[in-house]
Design a protein around this motif. Sequence first.
Motif, PDB file in Angstrom:
ATOM      1  N   MET A 152      -6.351 -35.218  27.194  1.00 16.86           N
ATOM      2  CA  MET A 152      -5.849 -36.566  26.931  1.00 16.86           C
ATOM      3  C   MET A 152      -4.582 -36.889  27.707  1.00 16.86           C
ATOM      4  SD  MET A 152      -8.137 -37.897  25.018  1.00 16.86           S
ATOM      5  CE  MET A 152      -7.454 -39.334  24.200  1.00 16.86           C
ATOM      6  N   SER A 153      -3.933 -35.888  28.296  1.00 18.30           N
ATOM      7  CA  SER A 153      -2.739 -36.155  29.101  1.00 18.30           C
ATOM      8  C   SER A 153      -3.059 -36.278  30.590  1.00 18.30           C
ATOM      9  CB  SER A 153      -1.704 -35.048  28.888  1.00 18.30           C
ATOM     10  OG  SER A 153      -2.205 -33.804  29.344  1.00 18.30           O
ATOM     11  N   GLU A 154      -4.333 -36.147  30.947  1.00 18.93           N
ATOM     12  CA  GLU A 154      -4.717 -36.284  32.350  1.00 18.93           C
ATOM     13  C   GLU A 154      -4.485 -37.707  32.837  1.00 18.93           C
ATOM     14  OE1 GLU A 154      -8.715 -35.964  35.183  1.00 18.93           O
ATOM     15  OE2 GLU A 154      -8.764 -35.261  33.103  1.00 18.93           O
ATOM     16  N   GLN A 155      -3.859 -37.850  34.002  1.00 20.36           N
ATOM     17  CA  GLN A 155      -3.546 -39.171  34.547  1.00 20.36           C
ATOM     18  C   GLN A 155      -4.788 -39.820  35.141  1.00 20.36           C
ATOM     19  OE1 GLN A 155       0.304 -40.470  36.667  1.00 20.36           O
ATOM     20  NE2 GLN A 155      -1.091 -39.993  38.347  1.00 20.36           N
ATOM     21  N   ILE A 156      -4.947 -41.100  34.849  1.00 22.95           N
ATOM     22  CA  ILE A 156      -6.046 -41.903  35.380  1.00 22.95           C
ATOM     23  C   ILE A 156      -5.451 -43.065  36.158  1.00 22.95           C
ATOM     24  CG2 ILE A 156      -7.944 -43.456  34.746  1.00 22.95           C
ATOM     25  CD1 ILE A 156      -8.453 -41.680  32.318  1.00 22.95           C
ATOM     26  N   THR A 157      -5.935 -43.296  37.366  1.00 24.47           N
ATOM     27  CA  THR A 157      -5.520 -44.442  38.177  1.00 24.47           C
ATOM     28  C   THR A 157      -6.654 -45.455  38.193  1.00 24.47           C
ATOM     29  OG1 THR A 157      -4.140 -43.049  39.593  1.00 24.47           O
ATOM     30  CG2 THR A 157      -4.738 -45.211  40.443  1.00 24.47           C
ATOM     31  N   LEU A 158      -6.379 -46.683  37.792  1.00 24.28           N
ATOM     32  CA  LEU A 158      -7.413 -47.710  37.756  1.00 24.28           C
ATOM     33  C   LEU A 158      -7.848 -48.072  39.164  1.00 24.28           C
ATOM     34  CD1 LEU A 158      -6.175 -50.113  34.933  1.00 24.28           C
ATOM     35  CD2 LEU A 158      -7.713 -48.162  34.764  1.00 24.28           C
ATOM     36  N   GLN A 159      -9.158 -48.162  39.362  1.00 17.07           N
ATOM     37  CA  GLN A 159      -9.735 -48.495  40.652  1.00 17.07           C
ATOM     38  C   GLN A 159     -10.414 -49.861  40.598  1.00 17.07           C
ATOM     39  OE1 GLN A 159     -12.350 -45.289  41.845  1.00 17.07           O
ATOM     40  NE2 GLN A 159     -10.726 -43.741  41.742  1.00 17.07           N
ATOM     41  N   GLN A 160     -10.714 -50.412  41.768  1.00 14.84           N
ATOM     42  CA  GLN A 160     -11.326 -51.729  41.830  1.00 14.84           C
ATOM     43  C   GLN A 160     -12.619 -51.788  41.036  1.00 14.84           C
ATOM     44  OE1 GLN A 160      -9.990 -54.572  43.461  1.00 14.84           O
ATOM     45  NE2 GLN A 160     -11.553 -55.502  42.149  1.00 14.84           N
ATOM     46  N   ILE A 161     -13.391 -50.710  41.077  1.00 18.16           N
ATOM     47  CA  ILE A 161     -14.664 -50.712  40.370  1.00 18.16           C
ATOM     48  C   ILE A 161     -14.494 -50.844  38.865  1.00 18.16           C
ATOM     49  CG2 ILE A 161     -14.819 -48.185  40.096  1.00 18.16           C
ATOM     50  CD1 ILE A 161     -17.822 -48.486  40.777  1.00 18.16           C
ATOM     51  N   ASP A 162     -13.336 -50.446  38.336  1.00 21.32           N
ATOM     52  CA  ASP A 162     -13.084 -50.576  36.903  1.00 21.32           C
ATOM     53  C   ASP A 162     -12.924 -52.032  36.483  1.00 21.32           C
ATOM     54  OD1 ASP A 162     -13.071 -47.785  36.669  1.00 21.32           O
ATOM     55  OD2 ASP A 162     -10.934 -47.683  37.152  1.00 21.32           O
ATOM     56  N   PHE A 163     -12.708 -52.911  37.453  1.00 14.17           N
ATOM     57  CA  PHE A 163     -12.510 -54.334  37.175  1.00 14.17           C
ATOM     58  C   PHE A 163     -13.756 -55.156  37.491  1.00 14.17           C
ATOM     59  CE2 PHE A 163      -8.376 -52.530  37.574  1.00 14.17           C
ATOM     60  CZ  PHE A 163      -7.533 -53.280  36.777  1.00 14.17           C
ATOM     61  N   ALA A 164     -14.843 -54.486  37.853  1.00 10.42           N
ATOM     62  CA  ALA A 164     -16.032 -55.208  38.305  1.00 10.42           C
ATOM     63  C   ALA A 164     -16.673 -56.018  37.183  1.00 10.42           C
ATOM     64  CB  ALA A 164     -17.045 -54.222  38.882  1.00 10.42           C
ATOM     65  N   GLY A 165     -16.526 -55.533  35.951  1.00  6.80           N
ATOM     66  CA  GLY A 165     -17.091 -56.262  34.823  1.00  6.80           C
ATOM     67  C   GLY A 165     -18.596 -56.287  34.877  1.00  6.80           C
ATOM     68  N   ALA A 166     -19.182 -57.323  34.316  1.00  5.05           N
ATOM     69  CA  ALA A 166     -20.637 -57.493  34.313  1.00  5.05           C
ATOM     70  C   ALA A 166     -20.942 -58.975  34.431  1.00  5.05           C
ATOM     71  CB  ALA A 166     -21.246 -56.929  33.025  1.00  5.05           C
ATOM     72  N   ALA A 167     -21.864 -59.304  35.314  1.00  5.33           N
ATOM     73  CA  ALA A 167     -22.301 -60.695  35.511  1.00  5.33           C
ATOM     74  C   ALA A 167     -21.125 -61.624  35.788  1.00  5.33           C
ATOM     75  CB  ALA A 167     -23.083 -61.181  34.294  1.00  5.33           C
ATOM     76  N   GLY A 168     -20.115 -61.094  36.498  1.00  2.87           N
ATOM     77  CA  GLY A 168     -18.994 -61.925  36.895  1.00  2.87           C
ATOM     78  C   GLY A 168     -17.993 -62.220  35.804  1.00  2.87           C
ATOM     79  N   LYS A 169     -18.107 -61.547  34.659  1.00  2.00           N
ATOM     80  CA  LYS A 169     -17.186 -61.818  33.558  1.00  2.00           C
ATOM     81  C   LYS A 169     -15.788 -61.298  33.874  1.00  2.00           C
ATOM     82  CE  LYS A 169     -20.573 -61.863  29.800  1.00  2.00           C
ATOM     83  NZ  LYS A 169     -21.782 -61.742  30.625  1.00  2.00           N
ATOM     84  N   ASN A 170     -14.778 -62.001  33.370  1.00  3.47           N
ATOM     85  CA  ASN A 170     -13.393 -61.583  33.571  1.00  3.47           C
ATOM     86  C   ASN A 170     -13.162 -60.242  32.889  1.00  3.47           C
ATOM     87  OD1 ASN A 170     -10.661 -61.655  34.242  1.00  3.47           O
ATOM     88  ND2 ASN A 170     -10.136 -62.659  32.313  1.00  3.47           N
ATOM     89  N   SER A 171     -12.571 -59.307  33.619  1.00  2.73           N
ATOM     90  CA  SER A 171     -12.456 -57.947  33.097  1.00  2.73           C
ATOM     91  C   SER A 171     -11.117 -57.660  32.445  1.00  2.73           C
ATOM     92  CB  SER A 171     -12.700 -56.944  34.231  1.00  2.73           C
ATOM     93  OG  SER A 171     -12.679 -55.632  33.754  1.00  2.73           O
ATOM     94  N   SER A 172     -10.032 -58.263  32.893  1.00  2.83           N
ATOM     95  CA  SER A 172      -8.720 -57.989  32.320  1.00  2.83           C
ATOM     96  C   SER A 172      -7.752 -59.108  32.667  1.00  2.83           C
ATOM     97  CB  SER A 172      -8.159 -56.663  32.837  1.00  2.83           C
ATOM     98  OG  SER A 172      -6.853 -56.446  32.331  1.00  2.83           O
ATOM     99  N   SER A 173      -6.830 -59.359  31.760  1.00  2.00           N
ATOM    100  CA  SER A 173      -5.802 -60.367  32.010  1.00  2.00           C
ATOM    101  C   SER A 173      -4.460 -59.745  32.347  1.00  2.00           C
ATOM    102  CB  SER A 173      -5.643 -61.272  30.776  1.00  2.00           C
ATOM    103  OG  SER A 173      -5.291 -60.486  29.647  1.00  2.00           O
ATOM    104  N   THR A 174      -4.325 -58.435  32.151  1.00  2.00           N
ATOM    105  CA  THR A 174      -3.001 -57.817  32.307  1.00  2.00           C
ATOM    106  C   THR A 174      -2.979 -56.604  33.223  1.00  2.00           C
ATOM    107  OG1 THR A 174      -3.371 -56.507  30.312  1.00  2.00           O
ATOM    108  CG2 THR A 174      -2.214 -58.600  30.028  1.00  2.00           C
TER     109      THR A 174
END
Length: 352
Positions: A152-174
């Motif tokens: 649980m302490s392993e670092q994760i870096t958000l990538q573009q694919i994490d924001f792809a969502g589905a069917a063009g839906k907005n994935s994150s506001s922040t």
Amino acid sequence: MHVLGASVLLGMSSVSTAEIVMNPSSGSNLQATLSWSSEEANQLLNGDVMTTATTSVTEQVVEPSPQGSTKITTTVRSSSTLAPASTVSRTSPILDTASYSNQPTVNARAALVMDANTGEVLYSKNTNTALPIASITKVMTAVVTADARLNMSEQITLQQIDFAGAAGKNSSSTLRVGDKMNRAEALLFALMKSENPAAAALARTYPGGRSAFVAAMNNKARELGMHSTRFTESTGLDPRNVSSARDLGILVSTASQYGLIRQFSTTPSYDFNLGYRVLKSNNTNSLVRNGGWNINLSKTGFINEAGRCLVMHTTLNSRPAVVIILGASNTQARNNDATRLMSWTSQLPKRI
């Protein structure tokens, strides 16, 4: 490596589930909270602090009663999970809620209230209908993440694919591409604030990647007897993620046995310090933020196809209860349905 804030207390519950207790500062914000060393995180999920459970719910069946009410019964077989799922009593008397003339009006498409100890269905509406569940999906995302006993302490870096969502839906506001957090923070983001990139990153960084994660979600659903449930991804943005109120009652009962999921899903607010900016975040469920109910686990959900959804494990008049609402027309209608159901359940006798 960036970690969550100041202190962590690891303790044992009555079911040998490691609890995480966050220390609140002034007001409702939980400003000074968790510190995760690699050793502590590994202890939490890999055995030094936790006793591995060897039972898991594999089947829960809705049974009609002669009086018109229903009950969910379970069969248990051996499995390895973070915590034991509740075993529903087969001998508890059935509460005949149909005899009450003041059953609440629920405007949502489907709803369920279930006694979490006995499996008695206290209120039901379209409970076997499979519907899109939006971010209620993230409850299963959390269960699969916890079951994997990852660092649980392993670092994760958000990538573009994490924001792809589905069917063009907005994935994150922040959140943004390149944001860094540890796995515990990603899980807290996903459960408390319902951040889709965080849930997507949990699946991407799972052993075997996203496809293995989705397979684990569906395998867990089958193991629990969630026959109307299908998952295609980990966030809930895809309307092909479907389940029934009955199935979600099973899932919430199971998830409530994980101290980590209970704590993270009911955190009222949290300031995420990403090192270069602080994200002040509130729980998506105002019933949690307002503190008027004893809510042990919570998750909201919304996409257009699903409407407003809510699942909770709560304690009502000393009775542990699961509350499921699917397909409400708006947030206020969803909260009104939940409040009516909880108020009504609080007044029910426990046995007849």
